[in-house]
Write a protein that holds these residues in place. Sequence first.
Motif: not given
Length: 445
Positions: A35, A206-208
């Motif tokens: 990750k 957000g997700e980025k």
Amino acid sequence: MKNMAGLSRREFLKSASIITASTCLPRFASAAESKRKNIVLIMADDIGFECFGCYGSEMYDTPNIDRLAANGIRFTHCYSQPLCTPSRVKLMTGKSNIRNYVGFSLLDGSQETFAHLLKSAGYKTCVAGKWQLYGAEHYSEETRGKGTLPEDAGFDTHCLWQVDKLGGRYWGPLLHIDGANRQFPKDVYGPDVCCDHICDFIKNAGEKPFFAYYPMILVHNPFPVTPDSENPESSDKQKNFADMVTYMDKLVGRIINTVKDEGLEKDTVVMFVGDNGTNRSIESKLGSQTIRGGKGKTTDYGTRVPFISSTLGETGSQVCDDLVDFSDFFPTVAGLAGASMPSDVKIDGCSFLPRLTGGKANPREAIFMYYYPWPIKGWKPETRFARDKRFKLYGDGRLYDVEKDVLEKHPVLESSDTEETRAVRLKLQKVMDSMPDEPEMIRKK
């Protein structure tokens, strides 16, 4: 004298230096392997290590930065360039100024920055604070508009002082926000606006994964009062400077708290560093020492800066005396992002990522500095030196034992060399010999 490959000694050392630099870099994991981490890089303007509680100061209030150090890693030998633009160019590109510096207030448009690298790796990117890399309208015709705009430097969004115009930076600032200049009312404090931009970016990422670069406006002169100053009419620059240091720390705390409030603490590395030494008009107490700011000088008080970082995993509180050069941030940020380094670019930086992860480190033995801040006007002579943690060797042959002579008043004469100083001369001279003879992009008059 030629070696077996037909290279001169200097040519051989130069080729060897490229190999050595590459071995400093970690093997980066791909995005699929781990990750990727969010990265917040905060850089204060004009403040040396002597102004922070975690470095021993009792003169200034820096609780948030001290807390970052208490829960992370504090570096004791981080070295910047002595002045803002040279430091920014090195930090953002991973290259020594001898390779890509062109002039004060300029970042050459041909240069790849750490924001380019991370954006190409899928990161959202933001910069807020001080730019001074495009050549604003108050500079000479030779400089004006010859640098790089923030949107062309790899940043998706920006809120910056001094892009194409000067204007105020503190009360009633003129800020360049996502391509347009905006004049704020007199009761608005510029550092607050920039900090808000960073915090909003983090909240809306957000997700980025994201990269937030915050080259702060604080604590550069002039020294006006802050929103928290007790006396709003104060003109005492020493007192106002102390208030600015406190307010700078408050804004750092806001960003750290935003990361925590968004539940991103375990996925985010926060780094705090200074861009050069403190303004020369400021005196600070560090224990029994009185230290006058050394901004613009190549001494420790001009180049030795605070650097504190959070860590990854259960590494605990640490103090690290590894040498860190400003060129080292580029490969380290790339490593945090799992980004592939550009194969066609010479990088002078050595990643310190293993220190943040508790892995096996490969610290530098020395750093090289080239300093010529105003080549377009021909101001100030060119200076180059190589140093380790104790000794510094200048291009003109002067050697200093900086531990014993921090202001560099008494050079170690070759005639009085010991076995130790003779060996260190040779080591540091090899470092200088491995770098280009002349700056590669400066157009000299």
